[in-house]
Design a protein around this motif. Sequence first.
Motif, mmCIF file in Angstrom:
data_model
loop_
_atom_site.group_PDB
_atom_site.id
_atom_site.type_symbol
_atom_site.label_atom_id
_atom_site.label_comp_id
_atom_site.label_asym_id
_atom_site.label_seq_id
_atom_site.Cartn_x
_atom_site.Cartn_y
_atom_site.Cartn_z
ATOM 1 N N ASP A 110 0.759 -1.280 0.071
ATOM 2 C CA ASP A 110 0.094 0.080 0.151
ATOM 3 C C ASP A 110 0.789 1.189 -0.044
ATOM 4 O OD1 ASP A 110 -2.617 -1.278 0.342
ATOM 5 O OD2 ASP A 110 -1.704 -1.989 2.149
ATOM 6 N N ALA A 111 1.816 1.146 0.705
ATOM 7 C CA ALA A 111 2.772 2.321 0.758
ATOM 8 C C ALA A 111 3.629 2.666 -0.479
ATOM 9 C CB ALA A 111 3.896 2.114 1.947
ATOM 10 N N MET A 112 3.893 1.390 -1.090
ATOM 11 C CA MET A 112 4.639 1.656 -2.430
ATOM 12 C C MET A 112 3.402 2.359 -3.474
ATOM 13 S SD MET A 112 7.693 0.013 -2.719
ATOM 14 C CE MET A 112 8.016 -0.948 -4.098
ATOM 15 N N LYS A 113 2.275 1.740 -3.542
ATOM 16 C CA LYS A 113 1.313 2.199 -4.482
ATOM 17 C C LYS A 113 0.946 3.750 -4.171
ATOM 18 C CE LYS A 113 -1.847 -1.749 -4.550
ATOM 19 N NZ LYS A 113 -3.086 -2.111 -3.828
ATOM 20 N N ASP A 114 0.911 4.168 -2.861
ATOM 21 C CA ASP A 114 0.824 5.527 -2.652
ATOM 22 C C ASP A 114 2.227 6.528 -3.279
ATOM 23 O OD1 ASP A 114 -1.597 5.438 -1.530
ATOM 24 O OD2 ASP A 114 -0.879 5.637 0.408
ATOM 25 N N LYS A 115 3.249 5.731 -3.072
ATOM 26 C CA LYS A 115 4.489 6.414 -3.383
ATOM 27 C C LYS A 115 4.458 6.418 -4.917
ATOM 28 C CE LYS A 115 9.398 6.764 -2.485
ATOM 29 N NZ LYS A 115 10.539 6.158 -1.686
ATOM 30 N N LEU A 116 4.153 5.405 -5.561
ATOM 31 C CA LEU A 116 3.996 5.573 -7.164
ATOM 32 C C LEU A 116 2.991 6.493 -7.732
ATOM 33 C CD1 LEU A 116 4.482 1.805 -7.903
ATOM 34 C CD2 LEU A 116 6.149 3.439 -8.517
ATOM 35 N N ALA A 117 2.061 6.743 -6.946
ATOM 36 C CA ALA A 117 0.914 7.607 -7.438
ATOM 37 C C ALA A 117 1.143 8.889 -6.982
ATOM 38 C CB ALA A 117 -0.720 7.039 -6.652
ATOM 39 N N GLY A 118 2.335 9.066 -6.300
ATOM 40 C CA GLY A 118 2.584 10.405 -5.889
ATOM 41 C C GLY A 118 1.736 11.047 -4.631
ATOM 42 N N ARG A 119 0.890 10.101 -4.044
ATOM 43 C CA ARG A 119 0.080 10.525 -2.842
ATOM 44 C C ARG A 119 1.045 10.396 -1.371
ATOM 45 N NH1 ARG A 119 -4.137 7.183 -5.115
ATOM 46 N NH2 ARG A 119 -3.056 5.278 -4.421
ATOM 47 N N LYS A 120 0.561 11.729 -0.748
ATOM 48 C CA LYS A 120 1.423 11.713 0.392
ATOM 49 C C LYS A 120 0.706 10.812 1.367
ATOM 50 C CE LYS A 120 3.864 15.563 0.016
ATOM 51 N NZ LYS A 120 5.346 15.828 0.302
ATOM 52 N N ARG A 121 1.660 10.137 2.452
ATOM 53 C CA ARG A 121 0.972 9.251 3.409
ATOM 54 C C ARG A 121 0.552 10.201 4.504
ATOM 55 N NH1 ARG A 121 0.095 4.492 2.419
ATOM 56 N NH2 ARG A 121 0.844 3.619 4.502
ATOM 57 N N THR A 122 -0.512 9.707 5.137
ATOM 58 C CA THR A 122 -1.089 10.556 6.343
ATOM 59 C C THR A 122 -0.247 10.719 7.468
ATOM 60 O OG1 THR A 122 -3.399 9.703 5.670
ATOM 61 C CG2 THR A 122 -3.351 10.788 7.963
ATOM 62 N N ALA A 123 0.849 9.820 7.573
ATOM 63 C CA ALA A 123 1.567 9.915 8.985
ATOM 64 C C ALA A 123 2.464 11.157 8.443
ATOM 65 C CB ALA A 123 2.385 8.688 9.051
ATOM 66 N N ASP A 124 2.838 11.151 7.126
ATOM 67 C CA ASP A 124 3.850 12.411 6.809
ATOM 68 C C ASP A 124 3.239 13.429 6.971
ATOM 69 O OD1 ASP A 124 5.857 10.399 6.473
ATOM 70 O OD2 ASP A 124 5.233 10.322 4.400
ATOM 71 N N LEU A 125 1.952 13.716 6.329
ATOM 72 C CA LEU A 125 1.277 14.972 6.475
ATOM 73 C C LEU A 125 1.015 15.413 7.696
ATOM 74 C CD1 LEU A 125 -1.289 14.214 3.544
ATOM 75 C CD2 LEU A 125 0.461 15.965 3.542
ATOM 76 N N LEU A 126 0.651 14.584 8.747
ATOM 77 C CA LEU A 126 0.288 14.905 10.209
ATOM 78 C C LEU A 126 1.701 15.617 10.710
ATOM 79 C CD1 LEU A 126 -1.506 15.284 12.523
ATOM 80 C CD2 LEU A 126 -1.061 12.694 13.112
ATOM 81 N N THR A 127 2.685 14.627 10.632
ATOM 82 C CA THR A 127 3.960 15.101 11.304
ATOM 83 C C THR A 127 4.390 16.448 10.784
ATOM 84 O OG1 THR A 127 4.711 12.778 11.123
ATOM 85 C CG2 THR A 127 6.347 14.417 11.530
ATOM 86 N N ALA A 128 4.274 16.766 9.606
ATOM 87 C CA ALA A 128 4.653 18.006 8.907
ATOM 88 C C ALA A 128 3.650 19.190 9.434
ATOM 89 C CB ALA A 128 4.579 18.005 7.371
ATOM 90 N N ASP A 129 2.461 18.732 9.457
ATOM 91 C CA ASP A 129 1.584 19.824 10.161
ATOM 92 C C ASP A 129 1.872 20.043 11.748
ATOM 93 O OD1 ASP A 129 -0.597 21.421 10.037
ATOM 94 O OD2 ASP A 129 -2.164 19.776 10.404
ATOM 95 N N LEU A 130 2.123 18.991 12.443
ATOM 96 C CA LEU A 130 2.622 19.199 13.905
ATOM 97 C C LEU A 130 3.928 20.025 13.948
ATOM 98 C CD1 LEU A 130 1.396 15.647 15.358
ATOM 99 C CD2 LEU A 130 0.401 17.936 15.792
ATOM 100 N N LEU A 131 4.740 19.535 13.095
ATOM 101 C CA LEU A 131 6.104 20.290 13.289
ATOM 102 C C LEU A 131 5.832 21.713 13.071
ATOM 103 C CD1 LEU A 131 8.686 17.610 11.682
ATOM 104 C CD2 LEU A 131 8.243 18.323 13.910
ATOM 105 N N GLY A 132 4.990 22.182 12.058
ATOM 106 C CA GLY A 132 4.717 23.451 11.795
ATOM 107 C C GLY A 132 4.256 24.280 12.765
#
Length: 258
Positions: A110-132
Amino acid sequence: MKEHIYTIPVTEAFEQECECPLCFCQRNLEGDALEYELGAAMMEPDHRIGTNQSGFCTRHYENLYNMQKNRLPYGLILDTHMEEQNRLIAEAYRAVGDRLAKESMDGLLDAMKDKLAGRKRTADLLTADLLGILTRLLGDCAICTRVANTMNQFADTVIYLFFREPDFRLKLEAGKGFCIPHFKLLLELGDETLSVQKKAMWLRSLLPLQIENLGRMQTDVHWFTQMFDHRNKDADWKNSRDALARAIQKLGGPMDVD
Ligand SMILES: [Zn+2]
Ligand SMILES: [Zn+2]
């Protein structure tokens, strides 16, 4: 030139026997800002909105705590600040809770599929949001902001008086220079406000002053270390007894050390 209302405090600061006259100004401003925070500011809703958002830096959290009086106002400030900040963190998490739960059960494919489709993973998005959120929170301080605004005007006044008052210029050139943060501030303001010719004049005074006095400071620290050599056990401390306390303030600006 702008109106300079800070001539008196700046001139007074240059009368002091200290390693940086602007540190003297800043210490006074910080003292006033700490008093204000636990006093008059409590009655100003706009200011409370500001502290709810920004909070304070490590040093000013500590300073406010160490003003033993007025524990209730400090409690009230922290209460509403934490209420607001805790809510932001919880909202960021709740907004993606379901997707994160699903993602936590995803396999490698699933992670590979997201990566190939250029979709950001929720964990990455949340981490970036919280770090902001946390980076902003840790970078903001209501007292630092308040003090920095006035310090800019004080530093501006130093440059103004340097060109306007020959006596002030002599005093500055005969002084001990400035700490590193205020040296930087003076360079920045000179860069922003002075003509090319005046900028060169300013640097021809400021740089020799800084080079000489930063060198003097290092010489004192060096001699301090030499005094631990048994061969120097009967030597004169010269100016090095308090060299470390002076040096760290020369390097880091105002701090609470003796
Ligand atoms: Zn300073
Ligand atoms: Zn601060």
